[in-house]
Design an enzyme around this catalytic site. Sequence first.
Site, PDB file in Angstrom:
ATOM      1  CG  ASP A  44      -1.968  -1.082   1.196  1.00 22.63           C
ATOM      2  OD1 ASP A  44      -2.806  -1.109   2.097  1.00 22.63           O
ATOM      3  OD2 ASP A  44      -1.923  -1.924   0.280  1.00 22.63           O
ATOM      4  CG  HIS A  45       4.231   1.710   1.209  1.00 20.15           C
ATOM      5  ND1 HIS A  45       5.277   1.016   1.761  1.00 20.15           N
ATOM      6  CD2 HIS A  45       3.326   1.881   2.201  1.00 20.15           C
ATOM      7  CE1 HIS A  45       5.015   0.769   3.056  1.00 20.15           C
ATOM      8  NE2 HIS A  45       3.843   1.282   3.338  1.00 20.15           N
TER       9      HIS A  45
END
Lengths: 536, 409, 177
Positions: A472-473
């Site tokens: 989730d980056h």
Amino acid sequence: MTQTDYDADVIVVGSGVIGSLAAHHLAKNGKSVIILEAGTRVPRWKIVESFRECGNVSTDAGNRNQPYPNEPWAPSSFVPDYITNHGPIDYIPGMLRMVGGTTWHWGGACWRLLPNDFHLKSLYGVGRDWPISYDDLEPFYHQVEIEMGVSGDDTADYSGQNGGAFPPRQAPYPVRPQALGYFSQRFRDRVAVGGYSFTYQPNGRATDPYEERPACVGNNNCSPVCPIGAQYSGDRHATKAERAGAKLISDATVYRLEKTPDGKRIAAVHYYTPDKRSVRLTARKVLVAAHALETPRLMLLSDVGNSSGMVGRNLMDHNAFSLAMIADEPMWSGRGPVQQGDVLKWRDGSFRQKHGCIRHEVGNFVGNVQITERLLSQGVIGPELDEKIRHMAARWVFMDSNIEMLPEPTNRMSLSASKRDFYGLPLMDIYYDVNDYARAAGNVIREDYANFLKLLGGEIFDQNLSLWENRDHPMGTVIMGNDPRDSVVNHEGRSHDHDNLFIATTGIMPAASVVNPTLTGCALSLRSASIMLKEI
Amino acid sequence: MHRSLHHAMTSGITLAVVLLFSPAVKANGQALIQRGAYLARAADCVACHTRPGGAEFAGGYGIKSPLGVIYSSNITPSQAHGIGGWSEAAFAAAVREGKSADGHRLYPAMPYDSYAGMTDDDIHALYVYVTTQITPVDQAVGPVTALHFPYNMRSLMRVWNWMYLDKGRFAPRPGETPLQSRGRYLVETVAHCGTCHTPRNFMMATKSGHKLEGASLGGWYAPDIAAGENGPLASWRDNEIMAYLRDGHARDRGVAAGPMGEAVEHSLRYLSEPDLAAITAFLREQKRRVQPHHRVDTAVSVSRIYDVDSEQARATRDLARQQRNADPRPYADRRNYRDIEGGAALYMAACASCHQLDGSGTADDFYPSLRKSGTVRASRSSNLVMTIVAGVHRNGADHKASCLPFGMI
Amino acid sequence: MMRTTRRRLLGYGVAFVPLCLMGGVSGPSWALTEKEKGCPPDFLAISAILTASPELNPIMAPRVWHALITKDDAFMARYRRLSDEMAAHRIRSWPDYEASGLSAQKEIHSIAVAVVGAWYLGRVGEVLPRSEINTPAFITYEGALMWRSTRDVTVIPTYARGGPGFWAEAPSSVKTD
């Protein structure tokens, strides 16, 4: 003909931490600001209730989006067809659409990049250099750390070289470190025997009360929601921006950036209401802070800022592997925040010529859910179930690793040819793959995991060394660079093509390094806002 | 407490109290300044004379009275804007009689009607401290107090003072122990507890004969604090009263929030142990006749073992489940928070994380009991409502307490 | 419903499942759904045996039942097989179940595991990290039995134990854990 009547000095698209920080900065310096947020606003207690009643999410596991509002006009990222993957690797990051954005369910990690991260190409011959240096960003890291109340270890060498405090800072962290848990202390001591260091993770949790936030008392639920708001989340600055005079319009899905007839500037921002009414607003400047995927989507929908053809491309994350083990001593993970520290052995060094840098993030969450599921799958019931849950939970050790990805133009988000959203606009396709640079790092992780298992006398509970997990980056999708031919924004975060358009998202980062990018995205946003301020 | 230990403590406290009062101790230099600083804390000058976020003692704080907003003055030793250049006599007249050096009358928002009792020695110490130790702030206060007619006629304060101002200086009374005497001085004069806790008449003067019986304060209520026979605090032990004042909380009794939280944070937590004991002793002298509605505390103390599945925890959860089942839609709707009416469900979502499902608080009392809380159990709901709306933000002697405000959205 | 339970289970030797479990317990005071109403009278007692917990919350039983049959159309029939087998083997306590050899019968034991799993996890069905569709049937969060054996040391996430920093000290039980 010049337009002298604007709806606001600045329109900010997106009320997550990155957009709200910029909006707050502009508003408190006297500028009129409108924040447009696709989602709605919900108090924390409601989310806590939704979390507990969900049945499909637990600490650091399950569907983190699910306790949060999810509307047809503001879907969160796991809605079917929102993202369709066409590549060998499934890539769908967790993402929220609501006031405060995705930091509602983050783990709170607040890292600075290292000076070397800005010169990947010059130093290591791979990837891209940033058009700015660490020193250019340091003052903004400093400000943002104060705004968010970041807790960090002033003695730590965050480059993993076990040297003196690094990187250089103009001032100490505004918040002192939280006490290391018994688990963290034991983990640190056990892996030290093998030459691994454990470093306190800089984070956005209030060790002591900070501004309006109470001190963290270890509810062990940072992700997906801190029940008491000890952990920073973007809604704090959305509220501060409003108090400073910004106007926040929620349930406003921006769908188009309108260009001036000559194409050189952005004339207006268009948004839809939930009942499909279109509203047009004008501003001197526009800051798009709509997350690393929705931002390029908006630009593609509007045919804005893409003379380089790079909008949506160069998608990077920190995909890698994970290890859960049952150690040989009771260390009791799950006391305190969900993560406290990392092993930074591979944070930086000449090896980056050959493989990406690596960060092992050590979890500190309760293992009851996973352990119980496992025991049930083995048919364990009766009193033995309680005994074994306790035995294993006491010895539960989890870590997930992050690998540095390089920007590849083929890793991209693009508009779907077939899938449409609530307003009939194209949704997203993603093509994602990892290259040899990442795979080589994966081999190092394999060795490290074998070492950790030995050092902790661990039995494997789960080891993933093959599936490239999302972290989730998302980064790189609206990449920053000096050359307008292969980048979307310049070093100011300003579009190469439209001089009153600024982009603030982790998507502008041209090099991923290996640490959670939120703080960097925030520092860049504040830098852009400061630049905008001088021009209004 | 063991008799001899008790005796020794009382003697020790008595000695300390006598020393504090003894005029023979004309403390000089550092000791005088420390005494002045201590008195400034006990009298809590800083609370009203400092604007939030402003420089200390520089004034500008708006005190909301029923008659309008009254702004405090700059009492730093600034020549142009503060009290620099004031004589000690002028200082005394302001503090004890409500007369400013330029002749204009102060409103009793400045509690000179309490400070009227302050001894000359204490005024001296305070004067030396304020004029030599506080940083001068050469800034005008800014906002000007402008009450509606006829209250804007400050000369009318003469009439008020004639009717209500007791100009007597403090002196020990026969029959009082030194401890009670010191306690009376602190409660009635220096710490001016009656300013909040004594009800006022239509002229905004405290009602004589009803000392410390309780009064409204904005949305809050400053309760009756009698700790003597039939008083609401009669069942509290001495160390509990002292803990409440010093730390802002006493286990299974209550917490200080709102204006009392501020009093603890700015003033009471700095008081010495003998002074806390003295206040307690004086409060013990406040007796009440039996009130018909006087409630006996019947709340069952529940063990504070961490458990979300105890009988009491189940009671909360089952009630919440009942409420959710009765009207599931607002609960299931992730964006709906306005239509949720189940009290137990709201409690679970907003309060139980800290105060626990059974309302007993945590074992270390970091999160206090709601079951045993005086605020929760009070017949007046003012303070409970205000606490929920405004939260608790109090820095006591032991730690900062924080209860989130729920009044925003 | 409860009276029927008592009568039916007298043959089981109620001594092993304390009467307090059934006597004097009124059901939930809200209307039960159709599925919940179908909760078999012996479901609570059998759950108590398989989880070796006399102190199960009776109000939870209909919810557990509801979740089990929601996620598995065939569960009602499967459950009957389990309860029949347990009756046939006169199982009135956990030691009885252990001694009976039923745990070696995969099919029967899997039904027992499903029942226990529902009580322990507080849900029925697999967690789907990237979906909101076909997600587990929710029973309870706080009532999930998986928390009880560790609650003296760790937290049930979102429920605090106390003030900051308690985690720095070793848990008092660490020498014997």
